[in-house]
Design an enzyme around this catalytic site. Structure first.
Site, PDB file in Angstrom:
ATOM      1  N   VAL A 193      20.592   5.559  -8.005  1.00 56.69           N
ATOM      2  CA  VAL A 193      21.991   5.600  -8.425  1.00 56.69           C
ATOM      3  C   VAL A 193      22.304   4.438  -9.371  1.00 56.69           C
ATOM      4  O   VAL A 193      23.044   4.590 -10.337  1.00 56.69           O
ATOM      5  CB  VAL A 193      22.938   5.570  -7.193  1.00 56.69           C
ATOM      6  CG1 VAL A 193      24.392   5.486  -7.619  1.00 56.69           C
ATOM      7  CG2 VAL A 193      22.707   6.792  -6.322  1.00 56.69           C
ATOM      8  N   CYS A 194      21.726   3.272  -9.105  1.00 60.09           N
ATOM      9  CA  CYS A 194      22.047   2.055  -9.861  1.00 60.09           C
ATOM     10  C   CYS A 194      21.917   2.214 -11.380  1.00 60.09           C
ATOM     11  O   CYS A 194      22.832   1.817 -12.108  1.00 60.09           O
ATOM     12  CB  CYS A 194      21.200   0.889  -9.375  1.00 60.09           C
ATOM     13  SG  CYS A 194      21.428   0.528  -7.615  1.00 60.09           S
ATOM     14  N   PRO A 195      20.833   2.794 -11.901  1.00 65.46           N
ATOM     15  CA  PRO A 195      20.751   2.878 -13.362  1.00 65.46           C
ATOM     16  C   PRO A 195      21.827   3.767 -13.978  1.00 65.46           C
ATOM     17  O   PRO A 195      22.258   3.522 -15.107  1.00 65.46           O
ATOM     18  CB  PRO A 195      19.349   3.432 -13.632  1.00 65.46           C
ATOM     19  CG  PRO A 195      18.880   4.003 -12.348  1.00 65.46           C
ATOM     20  CD  PRO A 195      19.607   3.278 -11.259  1.00 65.46           C
TER      21      PRO A 195
ATOM     22  N   LEU B  21      24.905   1.393 -14.173  1.00 64.81           N
ATOM     23  CA  LEU B  21      24.730   0.333 -15.166  1.00 64.81           C
ATOM     24  C   LEU B  21      24.750   0.889 -16.578  1.00 64.81           C
ATOM     25  O   LEU B  21      25.280   0.252 -17.496  1.00 64.81           O
ATOM     26  CB  LEU B  21      23.444  -0.439 -14.886  1.00 64.81           C
ATOM     27  CG  LEU B  21      23.398  -1.172 -13.536  1.00 64.81           C
ATOM     28  CD1 LEU B  21      22.072  -1.892 -13.353  1.00 64.81           C
ATOM     29  CD2 LEU B  21      24.558  -2.121 -13.361  1.00 64.81           C
TER      30      LEU B  21
END
Length: 187
Positions: free
Chosen positions: A46-48, A51
């Site tokens: 999920v993080c990319p 970001l």
């Protein structure tokens, strides 16, 4: 306990930004609006997406005098490796703060001690270094840069116009409200 109006602690961390390692301190944060965008870890799922979403809006944040600081408990070396390996992360031009000791995550109360990672926490910090808005999401739910930008704009507006408030879904240029007895419960 609420973190609203909590002054962030002094800090000194390494960051990866625009192909370089740089130290970032509390002094760098003061005097402008800031978003601290905590996420669990580099090289995740999920993080990319989050970001990259922020990277796509970064110019708009800069245009309103707001710096973005993404933060995970990874080192600045891991941030660089992720930047080099991921097309999404290569788009990032804002500082990626390294918090391997978890000091920042603890100060913002998002450290998951058992995992050594941060929760998905978003914090808006005013130019005086105080938290004026925050939200913490479950690790499996991504955040929205459009809403975060709108929220920062609303916070900036009310900071400049203390006698006005922003209603739900307020956008810059839209009508605001002046608190009064006439408005209580009627809208």
């Amino acid at each position: 306990m609420s973190l609203i109006n909590k002054e962030i602690a002094d800090f000194k961390v390494q960051s990866f930004i625009n192909g370089e390692f740089r130290q970032v301190t509390k002094a760098d944060v003061l005097g402008k609006w800031s978003v601290f965008f905590f996420y669990p870890a580099d090289f995740t799922f999920v993080c990319p997406t989050e970001l990259e979403d922020l990277a796509n809006k970064y110019e708009e944040f800069k245009n309103i005098n707001c710096e973005i600081y993404s933060v995970s408990c990874d080192t600045h070396f891991v941030h660089k490796a992720w930047h080099d390996a991921s097309e999404r992360i290569k788009k990032i031009q804002y500082p990626m703060l390294a918090d391997p000791t978890g000091a920042l995550a603890r100060d913002f109360d998002v450290m998951i001690e058992a995992d050594g990672m941060a929760e998905r926490g978003t914090f808006v910090v005013n130019p005086e270094g105080k938290i004026v808005a925050y939200e913490v999401n479950a690790g499996n739910v991504g955040r929205n840069a459009d809403e975060l930008l709108r929220k920062v704009q609303a916070l900036q507006f009310v900071a400049a116009h203390g006698d006005e408030v922003c209603p739900a879904k307020w956008q810059p240029g839209a009508e605001t409200l002046k608190p009064s007895l006439d408005l209580v419960g009627l809208l």
